[in-house]
Each structure stands twice: as C-alpha cells, then as structure tokens.
Design an enzyme around this catalytic site. Structure first.
Site, short mmCIF file in Angstrom:
data_model
loop_
_atom_site.label_atom_id
_atom_site.label_comp_id
_atom_site.label_asym_id
_atom_site.label_seq_id
_atom_site.Cartn_x
_atom_site.Cartn_y
_atom_site.Cartn_z
N THR A 323 38.37 41.38 35.47
CA THR A 323 37.56 40.17 35.33
C THR A 323 36.99 40.08 33.92
OG1 THR A 323 35.43 41.16 35.92
CG2 THR A 323 36.84 40.48 37.75
N CYS A 324 36.39 38.93 33.61
CA CYS A 324 35.86 38.72 32.26
C CYS A 324 34.45 39.25 32.10
CB CYS A 324 35.88 37.24 31.92
SG CYS A 324 37.54 36.56 32.04
#
Ligand code: PLP
EC number: 4.1.1.17
Length: 421
Positions: A323-324
């Site tokens: 994920t970011c």
C-alpha cells in the site's frame, strides 16, 4: 484447494501473482490432539485467530466440537461446517439482535458477560429462556503476555462477587461459569494458576457454586526471540490452579485456545516487487497478513523460495508492503540470502494465527490465494519442527547488534504489552 508437496512446487508451477496462504491442516490436527490428550478441558477453538474454513474443517475432522465465537458471521461460518457444533458466544458485549439471532436462529446457549446491563440484555433477548449457560468474564492481570485482554473486558475483583450472585440467580436449568483471558501469547504458565487463584477468591467471597471454569486462550506459539516453556507446563499450571479452586467434582474445565491451535499451520508466500538496498517491497504487508510484523515488530521467520541457486550468506532485510501508507513497513530483521532480488518469492512462517485473519482490502490489496502444502512448519511446540527460531542468523557483528537492539526483551517475558484482541 490444490496440494503441493513443497512451496517451491507451487512457485515452479504457478509463479503466483497474489500472496498465497500456504496451509497445513495436518498441523492444526496435531495441535488439537495435544489439547485433547494433555489438558483435562473441553476445547472451544477461538475462531477469530483464523476464521478460515479449512481450519474449522481440520478441527472438526480431529474431533473438536466446541467453538468460541464473537459475532454472527463466526457463528454462521462454524454452523455451515458443523451444524451440531457447541457454540459459545464469548464476546462480553453483544448487540441485542446478535443475541436474539444467536439464541433463536442458531441454537447458541452459552453467552459471556461482564456486567449487570449485559446480563439483562441477554435475559431480555432470549425471552426468559431457562436453558442459558452464562459465563462471567473476569479481569485478571496479564503478566507475561504479549497482549493484555483485560483492558477492555472483564469484571474487576471488587465488583465480581455481586455480579456472580446475580448470574447465579439468573441461571435456571443451564450452567453458570467464570472465564478469563491471561492475554495472548502468554509466556508464563504460572499466569493461569495466578488468575485461577484470584478468581477462586471472588467465588468464595460471593459464596456461589460455579459449574464451569473457562481458562480462555493465551497459549503461545514460537516466534523469533520467543521460545515459550514446554506446553506441558501450561497443562500442569492449569490443573494445579483448578485443584486449588473452590469447585466441586462436577465443575467442568473449559479452554478457548486460538493462536496455539493455528499459528504453526499457515505461512504466507509473497513476492519481491522491488529491492532498494536492505529494503524489500513485497505484495503483502501490514494491511495484509503482516499486522504483527508492523505493530508489534515481530520478526517472523522467512525463507527464500527460489527455483535455482542462491548465495549461502544471509543478510538482515526490512520489508515494505504494497500500500501507499508509510505505516506499511515491517522492520524485521528478516534473514534472507544476500542476493535476493526482484521477482523472488519469500515464505514468511508462523502466520497461522492473526495473520491472514487480519487482512484488509485497503488500497486494493489484501486478497490471498490458498494452497495446501505438506512440508513441516518453520517451528513447532508439538514436535513437527524445531522448538525455536534463531533471532541472529549471521556472524556479521554489526547486523547482530542491530538485531539485539530491535528485539531486546522487555522484562522477563521479553514482550511488549499492547491492548488488542
Ligand atoms: C482472542 C480470544 C481467545 C483466543 O486467544 P489466543 O491468545 O489466540 O489463544 C480466546 N478467548 C477469547 C474470549 C478471546 O477474545
């Protein structure tokens, strides 16, 4: 579900794009067998540790009929595998509709509670049922556990006697019990005995008779830097504690293991998407099955699963998830061959408990495939593999210092305490 002999067979055949939960139903059976043979208690598997269908099926095949459930979804899952299962709704705070549906639609008769208001709710929603088993959840100290479970639930010792009396009066044809949870990943067997002594005093002060003593979960597994005492010490402590309690010959002993039944039984196969120095960017992370690797910094054991040679030398790596979010970081250290590179597959072990179970769909990730593997887990308390996982895997001094700093034991049990579960 496909079965592979080794994780490498799967990598050769499928080069899986998504993380794969590698599952070992035989390891669940071995763990359940230990409880059946060594603890004189009825086993209720705490479904939240791993609510996978294959786990429930493996337990049922092994003769486990009791399940500790905390939601309607868990109730429906267990009922769909075993319609006649004994379900104990052990969440001390339930919605009215969950109680009603559990009792009337799913035949649940056992409910836990830790206050008068919840008792009244259960009585209201079951319309004067006379066949309820009511279990009072008691707060106990969580010395020696990685996660305390008395922070949120459990009646305190000073309020316990009056609640025990109310519940005793409310039980008509069913059973009345007490339960506690010493905290998850409990490294001290004596914690059970101490909790039982404390609860025994509350029972004596209340002057009630209890039909059930439920020692909850908390039984440990093996993680790097955490080698629990032999499981027999847990059984001994519980049997001693039970003998010293003000109970009779008809009082039943129950337990609700979660982690200890499933931790060894699953690992996760993931892929390296990029390497930057000692950082590996993987397709699984803290929003997937590596919650504890992030939030408790547990350095789970790892293996390179590569079709071909690798350098023998091991090096400490840290992981980033897909994920970011910057929280999606697992500091490790994770020991892997120094020549690991993009495209390689890594098996991360001992993730059967609170691993895939914690996955979210955040940022579009979190989906896992499933495959059965037949090799041994990376470590085992039941004789399937070594009992310990080395924390330091190299003679390189600087790396060794780094490891010691990251995993230095806090207190005798070497755990940090956090409120969760
Ligand atoms: C989570 C939980 C368990 C299982 O705990 P483990 O530490 O995984 O054994 C058992 N009982 C209750 C009430 C729980 O909340």
């Amino acid at each position: 579900m496909r079965t592979y002999h080794f994780p490498l067979d799967l990598v050769r055949e499928r080069s899986p794009e998504r993380p794969v939960a590698l599952v070992r139903p035989a390891a669940v059976a071995v763990a359940a067998q230990w409880f059946q043979d060594n603890l004189k208690a009825d086993v209720f598997y705490a479904v939240k540790a791993n609510p996978s269908r294959w786990v429930i099926e493996a337990l049922v095949a092994q003769g486990v009929t009791g399940f500790d459930v905390a939601s309607l979804a868990e109730i429906e899952l267990v009922r769909s595998v075993m319609p006649e299962a004994r379900l104990a709704f052990m969440h001390p705070v339930k919605s009215r509709s969950a109680i009603t549906k559990a009792y009337f639609d799913h035949g649940v008769r056992t409910f836990s509670l830790d206050c008068e208001d919840e008792l009244q709710k259960i009585l209201d929603c079951t319309a004067g049922a006379t066949d309820l088993n009511l279990i009072v959840r008691m707060a106990v100290s969580a010395e020696g556990a990685a996660y305390t479970l008395s922070g949120k639930f459990g009646v305190s010792p000073d309020q316990a006697p009056s609640l025990l009396l109310s519940v005793r009066r409310a039980v008509i044809d069913g059973l009345m019990g007490v339960s506690f949870h010493v905290g998850s990943q409990c490294m001290r067997p004596s914690a059970y005995q101490a909790a039982m002594a404390q609860i025994g005093r509350s029972i004596t002060r209340a002057g009630v008779f209890v039909d059930i003593v439920d020692v909850g979960g908390g039984f440990p597994s093996v993680y790097p830097g955490m080698v629990p005492p032999d499981m027999s010490e847990y059984a001994d402590a519980i049997h001693r504690g039970f003998n010293e309690m003000p109970v009779s010959e008809t009082t039943e002993l129950w337990c609700e293991p979660g982690r200890a039944l499933v931790a060894e039984a699953s690992s996760v196969l993931c892929q390296v998407e990029l390497r930057k120095g000692d950082a590996l960017y993987l397709n699984d992370g803290s929003y997937g099955s590596l919650f504890d690797a992030t939030h408790s910094r547990w350095p789970f054991p790892t293996k390179l699963v590569r079709d071909g040679e690798s350098s023998g030398e091991l090096k400490a790596f840290q992981f980033y998830g897909p994920t970011c979010d910057s929280i999606d970081h697992m500091p490790g250290p994770f020991w892997l061959p120094a020549d690991i590179r993009e495209g390689d597959f890594i098996e991360i072990g001992m993730l059967g408990a609170y691993g895939v179970a914690m996955s979210t769909g955040f940022n579009g990730y979190g989906e896992h495939d499933l495959a059965v593997v037949e090799d041994a887990p990376m470590a085992s308390l039941y004789g399937l593999a070594p009992r310990s996982i080395p924390t330091v895997r190299t003679t390189d001094e600087e790396a060794a210092r780094k490891v010691v700093r990251l995993s230095r034991p806090k207190g005798r049990a070497g755990q940090r305490k956090k409120s969760r579960r």
